[in-house]
Structure formats: structure tokens, C-alpha cells
Scaffold this motif. Structure first.
Motif, short mmCIF file in Angstrom:
data_model
loop_
_atom_site.label_atom_id
_atom_site.label_comp_id
_atom_site.label_asym_id
_atom_site.label_seq_id
_atom_site.Cartn_x
_atom_site.Cartn_y
_atom_site.Cartn_z
N THR A 54 -9.97 37.09 -3.94
CA THR A 54 -10.54 38.71 -3.70
C THR A 54 -11.62 38.86 -2.10
O THR A 54 -11.60 39.77 -1.41
N GLY A 55 -12.73 38.79 -2.56
CA GLY A 55 -13.77 38.22 -2.01
C GLY A 55 -13.62 37.93 -0.84
O GLY A 55 -13.65 38.16 0.20
N VAL A 98 -12.03 39.76 2.05
CA VAL A 98 -12.91 40.60 2.17
C VAL A 98 -13.51 40.02 3.26
O VAL A 98 -13.57 40.88 4.57
N GLY A 106 -11.94 40.60 6.26
CA GLY A 106 -11.51 41.88 6.77
C GLY A 106 -12.94 41.72 8.30
O GLY A 106 -12.92 42.20 9.07
N VAL A 107 -14.34 41.73 7.11
CA VAL A 107 -14.91 41.11 7.74
C VAL A 107 -15.71 40.66 9.26
O VAL A 107 -16.02 41.25 10.18
#
Length: 237
Positions: A51-52, A55, A58-59
Motif C-alpha cells: 500500500t505504501g 502511494v 501516485g506521487v
């Protein structure tokens, strides 16, 4: 042997809970080590905290960082492949839903060890400093191994040896409410083991002691497999 009807577990086998929990904690050492290695040496991504990585994807999309996007995508794909390969193996066997350590879990962990051994061979060949395509291949191997381990431990119930946010939440909530959560010792042990594994993996990934990394990565799951096989043979005899 008598049976406790409330749990449907043999009363004489109550030691299986602590034994199962100690094996899960051992596996968490490997997870901590490989997450440290993947972050330090394989593109600043995690091998099991997926999940990290999502993210980070997305970044990367908003910052235009193609390198981060590639590594994040590879990590996600590798982990998914490991889960898809490991889950059917872990589900095998006629142990029944009440078994504390199904044979399929041991088989899935054995498959994980094979993948980890391939990573270790590549790590040694790269002398602890993988670059380019080698970095991508090693990342795929690590994330696939963690996917296999995650699917194996998931067969045991509501516990994890690879991603521990829920575990930490349960411990902290128990402290706040003064009500010990189920499996408190396992949860605390896993959190400590995760950090210890990360310290060991981080140290070995950044120093001249890098050839010893395979010991930290392979020893815990090998010990788990050995104890599980030994217990299964004793039960069968």
C-alpha cells in the motif's frame, strides 16, 4: 484425547498456538530485512508494504518521476504474482479449517525459500550493489517472495508477518482501552522482529558485510519449515 467443543481443537494440542505464533514472529524477521534491502538498494520501494508503494506510484505520477513509477509498478506486480502463486499452494491439503499449521503453509514457505535463494544468488553476483536490469530482477524476486509469505500466513487466520499496520493498531488500541487484544505476545514479538530484521538488513545492505545478508533472509523461514516438518512427522508417528 479429549476435545474442547467450544474451539473444536484437541485439548492436548494447546501448545500449537504458541508454536504457531513463534513461527510467524520468525518469518517477520525476514520481512523486516528484505523491506530494508529493497528500500535501500532496489529503488526506494518496499517489498511487502505494498500500500505504501501504491502511494509512491501516485506521487510519481504527479511529479513525473519515471524511475519511481517503474520501481513501484514492478514491486506491485511482483507481490501480486507471489500471492497468486502462493495462495493455491497454501490452500492445499486436507488438514481442515481448524488445523493450526496446515501442510500447505509449509509448502508455500518452501516455494518462498526457493525464490529467496534465487534473490540471494543474484545479490551475491552483484556484490551487494545491483544496478539497472539486475535491480529490477532482484526486486521482482523479493516482492514475489513476500507475496508468497503473505498468502501462506494468511491461511493461518487474522495475522500477518509482512505488513503490520493492523498489528500495531491492535496493540495500541489495547493499551488505550486496557483490553489486551488476541495474540498480544505474537503481535508485540512481530513488531520487535520487524524492526530487528530491518536493522540487520539495513546494516548488511550498506556495509562490506553484504555477503552475510542471505543468512538473515533465509535462516528464519528455513527454521520455520524445519520445525513444521518435524512436528508433522511426530504427529504422524
Amino acid at each position: 484425547m479429549t476435545t474442547d467443543r467450544r474451539t473444536r481443537h484437541p485439548v492436548g494440542d494447546r501448545w500449537h498456538g504458541p508454536m504457531r505464533d513463534s513461527r510467524v514472529v520468525l518469518l517477520t524477521i525476514t520481512a523486516g530485512a528484505v523491506n530494508a534491502v529493497s528500500f535501500i538498494a532496489l529503488g526506494r520501494v518496499f517489498s511487502s508494504v505494498i500500500t505504501g508503494n501504491m502511494v509512491l506510484l501516485g506521487v510519481a505520477a504527479t511529479t513525473g518521476n519515471s524511475g519511481a513509477a517503474i520501481h513501484g509498478g514492478v514491486a506491485l506486480a511482483g507481490f501480486a504474482t507471489g500471492v497468486l502463486a502462493g495462495a493455491p499452494i497454501a490452500a492445499r491439503g486436507g488438514d481442515g479449517p481448524e488445523a493450526s499449521w496446515p501442510g500447505g503453509v509449509t509448502a508455500a514457505l518452501a516455494a518462498e525459500v526457493i525464490v529467496l535463494a534465487a534473490f540471494c544468488a543474484g545479490w551475491e553476483a552483484a556484490q551487494g550493489r545491483p544496478r539497472g536490469g539486475a535491480q529490477i530482477i532482484l526486486l521482482i524476486l523479493l516482492t514475489a517472495a513476500m507475496g508468497m509469505q503473505s498468502s501462506a500466513v494468511r491461511r493461518l487466520g487474522q495475522m500477518s508477518s509482512t505488513y503490520l499496520t493492523s498489528t500495531l493498531t491492535g496493540v495500541l488500541a489495547g493499551l488505550a482501552t486496557r483490553k489486551a487484544p488476541e495474540g498480544l505476545l505474537r503481535s508485540v514479538g512481530a513488531l520487535v522482529a520487524l524492526v530487528a530484521g530491518a536493522v540487520a538488513g539495513g546494516f548488511l545492505a550498506t556495509t562490506s558485510a553484504y555477503p552475510w545478508l542471505p543468512v538473515v533472509i533465509l535462516l528464519p523461514p528455513c527454521l520455520v519449515i524445519a520445525t513444521a516438518v518435524g512436528a508433522a512427522r511426530s504427529a504422524a508417528s
